[in-house]
Write an enzyme that holds these catalytic residues in place. Structure first.
Site, PDB file in Angstrom:
ATOM      1  CB  ALA A  45      -0.805  -0.239   1.937  1.00 13.67           C
ATOM      2  CD  GLU A  46       0.855   5.335   0.995  1.00 16.53           C
ATOM      3  OE1 GLU A  46       2.026   5.230  -0.325  1.00 16.53           O
ATOM      4  OE2 GLU A  46      -0.388   5.429   0.373  1.00 16.53           O
ATOM      5  CB  THR A  47       7.255   2.240  -0.662  1.00 17.87           C
ATOM      6  OG1 THR A  47       6.529   1.208  -1.263  1.00 17.87           O
ATOM      7  CG2 THR A  47       8.656   2.243  -0.764  1.00 17.87           C
TER       8      THR A  47
END
Length: 259
Positions: A45-47
């Protein structure tokens, strides 16, 4: 070029729960295009990417398809990595982001995010929200996302949205929420338009959930749970124009990206 990365399950004390985020500590910024490619490669979902600027940290967040202005769980994960992996000697980390200054402190074994309060406003137009969610709605409000109040926690659990229809609604995504059974409130977050069909645990959505439920319940300290398949618990506090969002974090993997 070799880049070290660390994967952290945020808002959880155990692996395979909460929300996974990838964290890179960089010496200097990579190009926007390369950071986007790295985020797409990890497909979480996020880096998050962090760069130190004297005693402060710059932070940016990328989904698999786009950069976003605010992310709670990847900020929590970044703080965990800086404190536990790189042994940054601080009880308070200051991050600078597109959404302004953010800080993370330790409190009772948890990490506590200090984020801006966002007050949702009544939606002024009729949108096919109930049709997209496939369930009746009680109220619809708007910030950068749509905030949709449902009648019960069970309704939040049972919601099966039409992702194509959700992606056509305005804003970054759709938050569904209701008063909780064992918690003050529960929520889920759908953002297929930015590459996240359902986010497991979303810190940033609580910037508007906390003031909404604080007003509804008449209290400023709340316990929240995000009812995704992985699930995650959040400890919430409203403090003036800021919200405090607390949770645990667990590192589950580390490695090297070779470019």
């Amino acid at each position: 070029m070799h880049l070290e990365f660390h994967q952290v399950d945020a808002f959880s004390e155990r692996p395979f729960a909460g929300n996974p985020a990838m964290v890179y500590r960089l010496q200097e910024w990579l190009s926007d295009g390369l950071m986007q490619q790295i985020a797409a490669e990890h497909n979480l979902a996020e880096t998050a990417f962090v760069v130190q600027d004297r005693s402060q940290w710059q932070i940016r967040w990328f989904t698999p398809t786009t950069e976003v202005p605010l992310c709670g769980h990847a900020t929590l994960a970044s703080a965990h990595v800086l404190l536990e992996v790189y042994n940054v000697p601080s009880e308070r980390l200051e991050f600078h982001s597109q959404s302004g200054p953010l800080s993370v402190t330790r409190e009772q074994g948890r990490l506590l995010l200090d984020f801006p309060r966002i007050d949702p406003q009544p939606l002024q137009q009729r949108l096919p929200v109930a049709e997209a969610l496939g369930c009746p709605v009680v109220e619809v409000l708007q910030t950068k996302e749509l905030l949709v109040v449902l009648e019960s926690e069970q309704a939040v659990r049972d919601c099966v949205p039409d992702m194509a229809a959700i992606a056509q609604l305005p804003g970054l995504g759709v938050i569904v929420t209701a008063r909780g059974d064992a918690h003050d409130f529960v929520s889920r977050y759908f953002a297929p338009g930015i590459g996240i069909p359902e986010d497991p645990v979303t810190g940033s959505t609580h910037c508007c959930l906390i003031p909404y439920w604080a007003q509804q319940l008449g209290k400023t300290e709340l316990r929240a749970f995000q009812r995704s398949s992985r699930g995650g618990e959040l400890y919430c506090r409203l403090e003036g124009d800021r919200v405090k969002i607390g949770g645990y974090a667990r590192r589950v993997a580390s490695g090297t990206l070779m470019l």
